[in-house]
Write an enzyme that holds these catalytic residues in place. Structure first.
Site, PDB file in Angstrom:
ATOM      1  N   HIS A 133       0.842  -1.205   0.000  1.00 11.67           N
ATOM      2  CA  HIS A 133       0.000   0.000   0.000  1.00 11.67           C
ATOM      3  C   HIS A 133       0.879   1.258   0.000  1.00 11.67           C
ATOM      4  CE1 HIS A 133      -3.634   2.329   1.380  1.00 11.67           C
ATOM      5  NE2 HIS A 133      -2.682   3.099   1.873  1.00 11.67           N
ATOM      6  N   GLU A 134       1.863   1.298   0.893  1.00 18.20           N
ATOM      7  CA  GLU A 134       2.702   2.498   1.015  1.00 18.20           C
ATOM      8  C   GLU A 134       3.665   2.636  -0.167  1.00 18.20           C
ATOM      9  OE1 GLU A 134       1.463   4.466   2.947  1.00 18.20           O
ATOM     10  OE2 GLU A 134       0.626   3.301   4.591  1.00 18.20           O
ATOM     11  N   ILE A 135       4.192   1.531  -0.681  1.00 17.88           N
ATOM     12  CA  ILE A 135       5.074   1.605  -1.856  1.00 17.88           C
ATOM     13  C   ILE A 135       4.275   2.078  -3.069  1.00 17.88           C
ATOM     14  CG2 ILE A 135       6.473   0.228  -3.463  1.00 17.88           C
ATOM     15  CD1 ILE A 135       7.425  -1.376  -0.948  1.00 17.88           C
TER      16      ILE A 135
END
Length: 167
Positions: A133-135
């Site tokens: 999600h963050e990448i």
């Protein structure tokens, strides 16, 4: 330490790829600390520099307070499992809205520490989901882009309705 203002969807910084971090210095450590404080205040379990309008490839993830925060500079997925899982996701930039997203159950990530050391890590379950999600966010892919068009449009409409009074 400071709680930074979080940019709200549909701000263009949320769909802009962050720049690779070249300098591992006190400013980067301060940004990581500020991201952690901002994430706690939001509240959330993951945040990127994009979320506060800074286009640097830095994310902080803290699944629970007992295991503590993890900081990933320049993270990239170098392997992902074929086995998938569904998990409810949302964003500190779109509070109050969540939807189920399907992603690989496990990943291997290459990243750098705050001192610039290159590391690799295998993650599965919630940590794998959070890293993906963050990448994605650091690559300019907002989480709603992992939804079907219909679900994405519904989520955006719900958020617009939720925030109508704030504008």
């Amino acid at each position: 330490m400071a709680v930074l203002p979080i940019v709200r969807f549909p701000h263009p910084v949320l769909t802009t790829a962050a720049e690779t971090i070249e300098r591992f210095d006190g400013d980067l450590r301060q940004l990581a600390t500020d991201l952690l404080e901002t994430m706690h205040a939001a509240p959330g379990i993951g945040i990127t520099a994009n979320h506060v309008g800074v286009l640097r490839r830095l994310t902080v993830i803290e699944l629970d307070r007992t295991s503590g925060p993890r900081v990933f500079a320049n993270p990239e997925i170098i392997w992902q499992s074929q086995d998938l899982m569904r998990h409810t996701e949302g964003s500190v930039s779109m509070p109050g809205i969540s939807e189920e997203v399907e992603r690989p159950r496990a990943v291997r990530v290459r990243y750098q520490s705050l001192s610039g050391e290159t590391l690799e890590e295998y993650a599965e379950g919630l940590m794998a989901i959070c890293l993906q999600h963050e990448i994605d966010q650091l690559s300019g892919i907002f989480w709603t882009h992992r939804l079907s068009r219909l679900k994405r449009e519904r989520a955006v409409k719900r958020f617009e309705k939720l925030t109508r009074g704030e504008r």
